[in-house]
Design a protein around this motif. Structure first.
Motif, mmCIF file in Angstrom:
data_model
loop_
_atom_site.group_PDB
_atom_site.id
_atom_site.type_symbol
_atom_site.label_atom_id
_atom_site.label_comp_id
_atom_site.label_asym_id
_atom_site.label_seq_id
_atom_site.Cartn_x
_atom_site.Cartn_y
_atom_site.Cartn_z
ATOM 1 N N UNK A 76 0.723 -1.241 -0.035
ATOM 2 C CA UNK A 76 -0.034 0.013 0.003
ATOM 3 C C UNK A 76 1.024 1.163 -0.062
ATOM 4 N N UNK A 77 1.809 1.356 -1.042
ATOM 5 C CA UNK A 77 2.649 2.215 -0.964
ATOM 6 C C UNK A 77 1.836 3.685 -1.990
ATOM 7 N N UNK A 78 2.275 4.820 -1.661
ATOM 8 C CA UNK A 78 1.942 5.903 -2.235
ATOM 9 C C UNK A 78 3.158 6.427 -3.594
ATOM 10 N N UNK A 79 2.874 5.676 -4.533
ATOM 11 C CA UNK A 79 3.922 6.015 -5.549
ATOM 12 C C UNK A 79 5.293 5.887 -5.169
ATOM 13 N N UNK A 80 5.494 4.762 -4.224
ATOM 14 C CA UNK A 80 6.899 4.335 -3.817
ATOM 15 C C UNK A 80 7.030 4.853 -2.479
ATOM 16 N N UNK A 81 6.227 6.002 -1.883
ATOM 17 C CA UNK A 81 6.487 6.275 -0.674
ATOM 18 C C UNK A 81 5.702 5.679 0.413
ATOM 19 N N UNK A 82 6.236 5.217 1.589
ATOM 20 C CA UNK A 82 5.754 4.610 2.624
ATOM 21 C C UNK A 82 5.544 5.379 3.919
ATOM 22 N N UNK A 83 4.903 4.534 4.776
ATOM 23 C CA UNK A 83 4.803 5.062 6.211
ATOM 24 C C UNK A 83 3.364 5.610 6.522
ATOM 25 N N UNK A 84 3.041 5.859 7.729
ATOM 26 C CA UNK A 84 1.783 6.165 8.061
ATOM 27 C C UNK A 84 0.857 7.408 7.582
ATOM 28 N N UNK A 85 1.888 8.422 7.084
ATOM 29 C CA UNK A 85 1.321 9.620 6.394
ATOM 30 C C UNK A 85 1.037 9.274 4.848
ATOM 31 N N UNK A 86 1.986 8.344 4.408
ATOM 32 C CA UNK A 86 1.344 7.887 3.078
ATOM 33 C C UNK A 86 0.213 7.001 2.961
ATOM 34 N N UNK A 87 -0.046 6.260 4.019
ATOM 35 C CA UNK A 87 -1.479 5.660 4.098
ATOM 36 C C UNK A 87 -2.628 6.719 4.173
ATOM 37 N N UNK A 88 -2.176 7.740 5.175
ATOM 38 C CA UNK A 88 -3.373 8.692 5.320
ATOM 39 C C UNK A 88 -3.469 9.625 3.812
ATOM 40 N N UNK A 89 -2.501 10.037 3.168
ATOM 41 C CA UNK A 89 -2.880 10.703 2.015
ATOM 42 C C UNK A 89 -3.406 9.837 0.979
ATOM 43 N N UNK A 90 -3.150 8.483 1.079
ATOM 44 C CA UNK A 90 -4.234 7.609 0.165
ATOM 45 C C UNK A 90 -5.375 7.612 0.385
ATOM 46 N N UNK A 91 -5.841 7.640 1.647
ATOM 47 C CA UNK A 91 -7.179 7.795 2.286
ATOM 48 C C UNK A 91 -7.808 8.983 1.565
ATOM 49 N N UNK A 92 -7.165 9.933 1.455
ATOM 50 C CA UNK A 92 -7.523 11.289 0.979
ATOM 51 C C UNK A 92 -8.328 11.113 -0.216
ATOM 52 N N UNK A 93 -7.784 9.961 -1.268
ATOM 53 C CA UNK A 93 -8.158 9.899 -2.501
ATOM 54 C C UNK A 93 -9.567 9.397 -2.627
ATOM 55 N N UNK A 94 -10.081 8.761 -1.347
ATOM 56 C CA UNK A 94 -11.527 8.223 -1.325
ATOM 57 C C UNK A 94 -12.351 8.755 -0.235
ATOM 58 N N UNK A 95 -11.911 10.210 -0.078
ATOM 59 C CA UNK A 95 -12.712 10.828 1.149
ATOM 60 C C UNK A 95 -14.058 11.084 1.036
ATOM 61 N N UNK A 96 -14.475 10.974 -0.420
ATOM 62 C CA UNK A 96 -15.913 11.204 -0.644
ATOM 63 C C UNK A 96 -16.691 9.857 -0.452
ATOM 64 N N UNK A 97 -15.917 8.699 -0.368
ATOM 65 C CA UNK A 97 -16.340 7.625 -0.086
ATOM 66 C C UNK A 97 -16.591 7.060 1.431
ATOM 67 N N UNK A 98 -16.102 7.921 2.055
ATOM 68 C CA UNK A 98 -15.815 7.730 3.747
ATOM 69 C C UNK A 98 -16.797 8.638 4.432
ATOM 70 N N UNK A 99 -17.380 8.071 5.431
ATOM 71 C CA UNK A 99 -18.369 9.026 6.209
ATOM 72 C C UNK A 99 -17.179 10.181 6.944
ATOM 73 N N UNK A 100 -17.646 11.341 6.727
ATOM 74 C CA UNK A 100 -16.902 12.363 7.373
ATOM 75 C C UNK A 100 -16.435 12.190 8.645
ATOM 76 N N UNK A 101 -17.198 11.827 9.427
ATOM 77 C CA UNK A 101 -16.696 11.357 10.926
ATOM 78 C C UNK A 101 -15.841 10.607 11.024
ATOM 79 N N UNK A 102 -15.833 9.577 10.091
ATOM 80 C CA UNK A 102 -14.885 8.254 10.323
ATOM 81 C C UNK A 102 -13.539 8.851 9.650
ATOM 82 N N UNK A 103 -13.730 9.694 8.590
ATOM 83 C CA UNK A 103 -12.310 10.272 8.011
ATOM 84 C C UNK A 103 -11.534 11.266 9.068
ATOM 85 N N UNK A 104 -12.303 11.865 9.762
ATOM 86 C CA UNK A 104 -11.574 12.758 10.987
ATOM 87 C C UNK A 104 -10.991 11.824 11.966
ATOM 88 N N UNK A 105 -11.793 10.835 12.211
ATOM 89 C CA UNK A 105 -11.147 9.896 13.072
ATOM 90 C C UNK A 105 -9.841 9.089 12.632
#
Length: 631
Positions: A76-105
């Motif tokens: 689950x790399x972000x174009x080769x970059x790893x780490x927790x923040x890479x996972x978090x930025x990947x989640x931003x790509x699907x922010x519309x599909x995630x409940x806003x409160x869940x995304x904040x958490x």
């Protein structure tokens, strides 16, 4: 193909030197710490407990490092970059599909995980180097007074070397770590010959039986067994430095087998004679080899500190690009690997913090109690974010993901709960560091958004301002030349442009507004680098563009504009005048942030790098204008 093989081999060796130092040196202190009689919850070194502990160490490494990180998270790399923040930025790509409160958490968890990792980056160098230098006491107990000052000196030299970059450091450290893994493998085999029956500990039945039959013992043992997996989080964060394949190859073929042999050898040594628990790692070596082993161990633990230092640089650079930390000065130390960065301010901060810990705790045993909290918290958060990313990235149904997530999280949370029992004995330290970092990061994010909103009110809409120029409401003289105004928001009039018109009553014949966007990917396709904004004023010589950079790319504005041939106005980077809009922040009674958070925000702003340096703007062609904004 012939040109590729040497590069792969070099990357694997470099990964050994930078990525696996922490994991590779865990055998120095893990077994000894588990059975430490000074532990608040001591574990008796009986035969059943030794088999159970060694088996639990092996299977913990397999589940957390091999399964969670190498086989799952690193995919689950972000174009080769790893780490927790890479996972978090990947989640931003699907922010519309995630409940806003869940995304904040989830976002808060991601920032907390990054903060925990930064806390780990302070503790790891201290405990790693201390544990190695303490080997001097095995050689000669009279040398104990040299341990702390020598450790501080080694740490100081290590941080001085960071400016050469992780790639350069890896070239020197890689061969040392290759020798290290060979040596601990040989030592492990030598130990196994004393009690070959220890090989039975590779069976999961011993780990399961230890937990099920002696849960009250195994639970407290987990607080020390977690030391065997410290470095797994750095392995993932360092992925941008070397890539997934070199790291996976090094782990499966070299590191994991060597660690397994070394842990088995120490277990056999303890079974053979319980007195070996005083220093089971160093006592694997014959007496004639102990001094060379202490020297090699010291070098290896210096390298162990490198893994989390490189990871901390990656986390800090990602956080700054994503708006959770001030704009820090980054030095890109490799033309080939965009993830290799050096952060001078963070480097010196870590150095002072690590040396302070060395003098405050003075032994690896004292620091061991503090070590696991940050690691287990980071691992648990990584597991949660990975499975959310897996759901949206690969469209795997929840009914398939849930059992795997529950199983891995159960393991992670057991480790975390065990470390909570050491809270009053030092586990509070990484938690305090992490909470402080979390408060700073979230405060910076919130304060930056408030300042941006107030700045927008000062700037006003760009179309209204241009209309006031056309109508003659603002009388200005037009002078020859081209001016480039860096603009925070494409919809607003740059503060510097407004100030130049309102106070100097002048504008250049050719004006270009340049807005910079940071993508959630590390790199941006050059073909999609620049996007034109239609202001309806091209015939008046006023145009606008948006320039996009990946969060791992240096935002070089002059080089980018000079490479574009179809700009609406001709831009000669050597002749253009750059205008930079700046703001002076001042403390006020304005609502939006608590008083203490306002002071944290203002203090954080002082470590921000100069915008002209950040955007590579030549000083001799630069004009800075702006305004004051209350916070």
């Amino acid at each position: 193909m012939r040109a590729v093989r040497p590069l792969r081999a070099a990357m694997v060796v470099g990964a050994l030197g930078v990525v696996f130092g922490d994991l590779g040196t865990s055998p120095i202190y893990t077994v000894q710490t588990v059975f430490d009689p000074r532990d608040p919850h001591p574990i008796a070194p009986t035969s059943d407990n030794v088999y159970g502990v060694v088996s639990l160490i092996f299977w913990s490494v397999m589940i957390i490092v091999t399964l969670t990180y190498v086989l799952l998270a690193m995919r689950a790399d972000n174009d080769g970059e790893g780490g927790i923040l890479a996972l978090m930025t990947l989640l931003k790509r699907w922010v519309e599909q995630i409940d806003p409160r869940t995304f904040i958490v989830l976002s808060a968890l991601g920032i907390l995980g990054a903060a925990l990792f930064l806390g780990d980056s302070i503790i790891t160098p201290a405990i790693s180097v201390l544990s190695a230098v303490e080997g001097l006491k095995v050689v000669d107990p009279e040398l104990h007074s040299w341990v702390v000052p020598l450790t501080a000196l080694i740490v100081f030299v290590l941080f001085l070397a960071q400016r050469f970059g992780s790639g350069g450091v890896g070239r020197y450290f890689g061969p040392v770590m290759a020798a290290w893994f060979v040596v601990i493998s040989v030592l492990g085999i030598h130990g196994i010959t004393a009690e070959p029956g220890i090989l039975r500990a590779l069976s999961p039945t011993y780990a399961v039986g230890f937990v099920a039959g002696h849960f009250h013992v195994a639970f407290f043992a987990l607080a020390a067994i977690v030391l065997a997996v410290t470095g797994a989080e750095a392995l993932y964060a360092d992925m941008g430095h070397f890539g997934r394949r070199p790291i996976s190859t090094a782990w499966i073929l070299i590191v994991a087998p060597a660690l397994t042999l070394c842990y088995l050898g120490q277990g056999a040594l303890v079974l053979h004679d319980v007195r070996n628990l005083s220093a089971p790692f160093f006592l694997l070596s014959p007496q004639w080899g102990q001094i060379p082993l202490v020297m090699l161990t010291t070098m290896a633990t210096v390298i162990a500190a490198q893994a989390v230092i490189s990871g901390a640089f990656s986390v800090a650079s990602q956080a700054a690009r994503l708006g959770y930390m001030p704009r820090l000065r980054l030095v890109h130390t490799s033309d080939r690997e965009y993830g290799q960065v050096y952060v001078p301010w963070l480097n010196w901060f870590l150095m002072v913090s690590v040396i302070t810990l060395v003098f405050a705790f003075r032994s690896s045993d004292a620091l061991a109690y503090a070590y696991g909290m940050a690691v287990t918290g980071t691992i648990a958060i990584t597991t949660i974010l990975f499975f959310v990313v897996a759901r949206h990235r690969w469209r795997i149904p929840w009914w398939l993901l849930a059992p795997a997530a529950a199983a891995l999280l159960t393991v992670d949370l057991l480790f975390f709960a065990a470390n909570i029992t050491k809270f009053v004995h030092g586990a509070w330290l990484p938690l305090v560091i992490a909470l402080a970092a979390f408060a700073i990061m979230t405060t910076w994010r919130r304060g930056r958004l408030l300042v941006a909103a107030r700045r927008s009110l000062l700037e006003g809409p760009v179309d209204e301002f241009l209309q006031s120029l056309r109508s003659g409401e603002r009388e200005v003289d037009v002078v020859d030349g081209t001016a480039v105004f860096l603009n925070r928001d494409p919809a607003s009039a740059p503060l510097a442009f407004r100030a130049n018109v309102d106070h100097n009553r002048v504008r250049h014949r050719q004006v270009l507004f340049v807005s910079v966007e940071v993508a959630t990917a590390p790199r941006v396709d050059p073909a999609a680098r620049v996007r034109r904004i239609d202001l309806g004023a091209d015939d008046e010589g006023i145009s606008a563009v948006v320039v996009r950079f990946g969060y791992a790319e240096p935002p070089d504005i002059p080089a980018t504009l000079g490479a574009i041939r179809d700009l609406p106005v001709g831009v000669d980077p050597a002749a253009v005048t750059y205008f930079l809009s700046t703001v002076e922040l001042r403390l006020s009674d304005e609502p939006g942030l608590a008083g203490w958070r306002k002071r944290v925000f203002l203090a954080s702003s002082h470590v921000s790098s100069d915008a002209s340096d950040y955007f590579r703007l030549p000083r001799e062609q630069l004009v800075v204008m702006g305004a004051r904004i209350p916070v």
